[in-house]
Design a protein around this motif. Structure first.
Motif, PDB file in Angstrom:
ATOM      1  N   THR A 198     -22.767  18.197 -32.912  1.00 10.89           N
ATOM      2  CA  THR A 198     -23.999  17.416 -33.017  1.00 10.89           C
ATOM      3  C   THR A 198     -23.715  15.944 -33.284  1.00 10.89           C
ATOM      4  OG1 THR A 198     -24.205  17.931 -35.358  1.00 10.89           O
ATOM      5  CG2 THR A 198     -25.345  19.382 -33.799  1.00 10.89           C
ATOM      6  N   ARG A 199     -22.521  15.622 -33.745  1.00  7.74           N
ATOM      7  CA  ARG A 199     -22.149  14.221 -33.983  1.00  7.74           C
ATOM      8  C   ARG A 199     -20.657  14.066 -33.716  1.00  7.74           C
ATOM      9  NH1 ARG A 199     -19.282  11.389 -37.045  1.00  7.74           N
ATOM     10  NH2 ARG A 199     -19.772   9.299 -37.703  1.00  7.74           N
ATOM     11  N   PHE A 200     -20.309  13.047 -32.965  1.00  4.22           N
ATOM     12  CA  PHE A 200     -18.901  12.774 -32.734  1.00  4.22           C
ATOM     13  C   PHE A 200     -18.717  11.331 -32.303  1.00  4.22           C
ATOM     14  CE2 PHE A 200     -20.743  14.969 -29.142  1.00  4.22           C
ATOM     15  CZ  PHE A 200     -20.440  14.173 -28.060  1.00  4.22           C
ATOM     16  N   ASP A 201     -17.501  10.837 -32.482  1.00  2.88           N
ATOM     17  CA  ASP A 201     -17.113   9.504 -32.031  1.00  2.88           C
ATOM     18  C   ASP A 201     -16.258   9.663 -30.787  1.00  2.88           C
ATOM     19  OD1 ASP A 201     -18.351   8.353 -34.167  1.00  2.88           O
ATOM     20  OD2 ASP A 201     -16.546   8.033 -35.338  1.00  2.88           O
ATOM     21  N   ARG A 202     -16.473   8.780 -29.830  1.00  2.13           N
ATOM     22  CA  ARG A 202     -15.660   8.818 -28.622  1.00  2.13           C
ATOM     23  C   ARG A 202     -15.395   7.395 -28.168  1.00  2.13           C
ATOM     24  NH1 ARG A 202     -17.343  12.055 -23.313  1.00  2.13           N
ATOM     25  NH2 ARG A 202     -17.047  13.814 -24.694  1.00  2.13           N
ATOM     26  N   THR A 203     -14.168   7.142 -27.773  1.00  2.16           N
ATOM     27  CA  THR A 203     -13.808   5.856 -27.189  1.00  2.16           C
ATOM     28  C   THR A 203     -13.825   6.012 -25.678  1.00  2.16           C
ATOM     29  OG1 THR A 203     -12.433   5.307 -29.089  1.00  2.16           O
ATOM     30  CG2 THR A 203     -12.057   4.052 -27.084  1.00  2.16           C
ATOM     31  N   VAL A 204     -14.607   5.158 -25.021  1.00  2.00           N
ATOM     32  CA  VAL A 204     -14.749   5.214 -23.563  1.00  2.00           C
ATOM     33  C   VAL A 204     -14.245   3.904 -22.972  1.00  2.00           C
ATOM     34  CG1 VAL A 204     -16.671   6.833 -23.624  1.00  2.00           C
ATOM     35  CG2 VAL A 204     -17.128   4.386 -23.639  1.00  2.00           C
ATOM     36  N   THR A 205     -13.789   3.970 -21.731  1.00  2.00           N
ATOM     37  CA  THR A 205     -13.291   2.784 -21.038  1.00  2.00           C
ATOM     38  C   THR A 205     -14.248   2.435 -19.907  1.00  2.00           C
ATOM     39  OG1 THR A 205     -11.017   3.386 -21.564  1.00  2.00           O
ATOM     40  CG2 THR A 205     -11.348   1.783 -19.793  1.00  2.00           C
ATOM     41  N   LEU A 206     -14.778   1.236 -19.962  1.00  3.78           N
ATOM     42  CA  LEU A 206     -15.694   0.726 -18.950  1.00  3.78           C
ATOM     43  C   LEU A 206     -14.929  -0.263 -18.081  1.00  3.78           C
ATOM     44  CD1 LEU A 206     -18.573   0.318 -17.776  1.00  3.78           C
ATOM     45  CD2 LEU A 206     -18.898  -1.438 -19.515  1.00  3.78           C
ATOM     46  N   ARG A 207     -14.724   0.083 -16.814  1.00  2.00           N
ATOM     47  CA  ARG A 207     -14.031  -0.813 -15.873  1.00  2.00           C
ATOM     48  C   ARG A 207     -14.966  -1.958 -15.489  1.00  2.00           C
ATOM     49  NH1 ARG A 207      -9.073   0.571 -16.802  1.00  2.00           N
ATOM     50  NH2 ARG A 207      -8.759   2.803 -16.587  1.00  2.00           N
ATOM     51  N   THR A 208     -14.422  -3.168 -15.410  1.00  2.00           N
ATOM     52  CA  THR A 208     -15.234  -4.345 -15.069  1.00  2.00           C
ATOM     53  C   THR A 208     -14.634  -5.066 -13.870  1.00  2.00           C
ATOM     54  OG1 THR A 208     -14.000  -5.727 -16.639  1.00  2.00           O
ATOM     55  CG2 THR A 208     -16.004  -4.660 -17.454  1.00  2.00           C
ATOM     56  N   THR A 209     -15.472  -5.804 -13.160  1.00  3.65           N
ATOM     57  CA  THR A 209     -15.012  -6.569 -12.003  1.00  3.65           C
ATOM     58  C   THR A 209     -14.515  -7.959 -12.397  1.00  3.65           C
ATOM     59  OG1 THR A 209     -17.261  -7.359 -11.622  1.00  3.65           O
ATOM     60  CG2 THR A 209     -16.582  -5.362 -10.441  1.00  3.65           C
ATOM     61  N   ALA A 210     -14.844  -8.391 -13.599  1.00  5.22           N
ATOM     62  CA  ALA A 210     -14.413  -9.675 -14.153  1.00  5.22           C
ATOM     63  C   ALA A 210     -14.363  -9.500 -15.668  1.00  5.22           C
ATOM     64  CB  ALA A 210     -15.395 -10.788 -13.760  1.00  5.22           C
ATOM     65  N   PRO A 211     -13.767 -10.434 -16.381  1.00  7.56           N
ATOM     66  CA  PRO A 211     -13.746 -10.291 -17.840  1.00  7.56           C
ATOM     67  C   PRO A 211     -15.171 -10.216 -18.410  1.00  7.56           C
ATOM     68  CG  PRO A 211     -12.199 -11.988 -17.157  1.00  7.56           C
ATOM     69  CD  PRO A 211     -12.980 -11.606 -15.946  1.00  7.56           C
ATOM     70  N   GLY A 212     -15.430  -9.193 -19.188  1.00  7.38           N
ATOM     71  CA  GLY A 212     -16.743  -9.011 -19.792  1.00  7.38           C
ATOM     72  C   GLY A 212     -16.801  -9.637 -21.173  1.00  7.38           C
ATOM     73  N   THR A 213     -18.015  -9.889 -21.639  1.00  2.29           N
ATOM     74  CA  THR A 213     -18.190 -10.451 -22.979  1.00  2.29           C
ATOM     75  C   THR A 213     -18.946  -9.516 -23.904  1.00  2.29           C
ATOM     76  OG1 THR A 213     -20.230 -11.557 -22.307  1.00  2.29           O
ATOM     77  CG2 THR A 213     -18.190 -12.819 -22.124  1.00  2.29           C
ATOM     78  N   THR A 214     -19.559  -8.470 -23.366  1.00  7.08           N
ATOM     79  CA  THR A 214     -20.356  -7.555 -24.178  1.00  7.08           C
ATOM     80  C   THR A 214     -20.099  -6.114 -23.764  1.00  7.08           C
ATOM     81  OG1 THR A 214     -22.213  -7.548 -22.641  1.00  7.08           O
ATOM     82  CG2 THR A 214     -22.242  -9.228 -24.354  1.00  7.08           C
ATOM     83  N   ALA A 215     -20.485  -5.212 -24.650  1.00  5.20           N
ATOM     84  CA  ALA A 215     -20.568  -3.784 -24.343  1.00  5.20           C
ATOM     85  C   ALA A 215     -21.931  -3.362 -24.860  1.00  5.20           C
ATOM     86  CB  ALA A 215     -19.458  -3.012 -25.019  1.00  5.20           C
ATOM     87  N   GLU A 216     -22.870  -3.178 -23.934  1.00  6.08           N
ATOM     88  CA  GLU A 216     -24.253  -2.911 -24.300  1.00  6.08           C
ATOM     89  C   GLU A 216     -24.642  -1.495 -23.898  1.00  6.08           C
ATOM     90  OE1 GLU A 216     -28.661  -4.789 -23.418  1.00  6.08           O
ATOM     91  OE2 GLU A 216     -26.933  -5.594 -22.375  1.00  6.08           O
ATOM     92  N   LEU A 217     -25.172  -0.737 -24.840  1.00  8.46           N
ATOM     93  CA  LEU A 217     -25.649   0.606 -24.575  1.00  8.46           C
ATOM     94  C   LEU A 217     -27.059   0.506 -23.986  1.00  8.46           C
ATOM     95  CD1 LEU A 217     -25.060   3.651 -24.879  1.00  8.46           C
ATOM     96  CD2 LEU A 217     -26.237   3.518 -27.064  1.00  8.46           C
ATOM     97  N   MET A 218     -27.232   0.967 -22.756  1.00  6.61           N
ATOM     98  CA  MET A 218     -28.530   0.865 -22.081  1.00  6.61           C
ATOM     99  C   MET A 218     -29.445   2.023 -22.455  1.00  6.61           C
ATOM    100  SD  MET A 218     -28.183  -1.935 -20.598  1.00  6.61           S
ATOM    101  CE  MET A 218     -29.701  -1.942 -19.690  1.00  6.61           C
ATOM    102  N   GLY A 219     -28.898   3.160 -22.839  1.00  9.01           N
ATOM    103  CA  GLY A 219     -29.710   4.307 -23.221  1.00  9.01           C
ATOM    104  C   GLY A 219     -28.978   5.609 -22.968  1.00  9.01           C
ATOM    105  N   CYS A 220     -29.533   6.681 -23.540  1.00 10.14           N
ATOM    106  CA  CYS A 220     -28.971   8.022 -23.379  1.00 10.14           C
ATOM    107  C   CYS A 220     -30.053   8.956 -22.889  1.00 10.14           C
ATOM    108  CB  CYS A 220     -28.414   8.523 -24.704  1.00 10.14           C
ATOM    109  SG  CYS A 220     -27.038   7.545 -25.338  1.00 10.14           S
TER     110      CYS A 220
END
Length: 132
Positions: A107-129
């Motif tokens: 019901t609760r866990f931490d996970r590290t995810v890798t988001l591939r980008t086309t250029a250097p990003g400045t944010t990691a924004e959660l859009m929704g679940c």
């Protein structure tokens, strides 16, 4: 010399037009207030009760072609779903977006995810679940 009163005798001709309109406004106001209260309660219950999976970005590390984000996920047992994460570049344009699936009985866990980008990003924004 006395002046004639312009006031009508009390109780003889019923309510005045001002009293009738005040009563009508009170009734309309009460009905609209009750409707607004019901709408707010329904939206609140729908928002709280309808959320079967939610997440929060705890930290993120920026790289040239990827962002590693640590998500804390809360969900109902046995529910599977996905969360959408995006990144924006320095100019404000979107440089990466991906959906990450979450399954299992936890019901609760931490996970590290890798988001591939086309250029250097400045944010990691959660859009929704969203639950499946």
């Amino acid at each position: 010399m006395s002046t004639a009163s312009t006031r009508l005798p009390e109780g003889r001709y019923g309510r005045s037009a001002g009293e009738r309109s005040d009563r009508t406004l009170k009734i309309v106001g009460a009905v609209l207030s009750a409707g607004l209260l019901v709408l707010v309660a329904w939206l609140g219950i729908h928002h709280v009760g309808g959320s079967r999976i939610s997440a929060e970005v705890i930290t993120f590390d920026i790289g040239d072609t990827a962002i590693e984000a640590r998500l804390e996920v809360h969900k109902d047992a046995g529910v599977s779903g996905y969360c959408t994460l995006r990144s924006q570049g320095a100019d404000g344009g979107e440089v990466g977006r991906a959906d990450f699936r979450f399954e299992g009985d936890a019901t609760r866990f931490d996970r590290t995810v890798t988001l591939r980008t086309t250029a250097p990003g400045t944010t990691a924004e959660l859009m929704g679940c969203h639950a499946d």
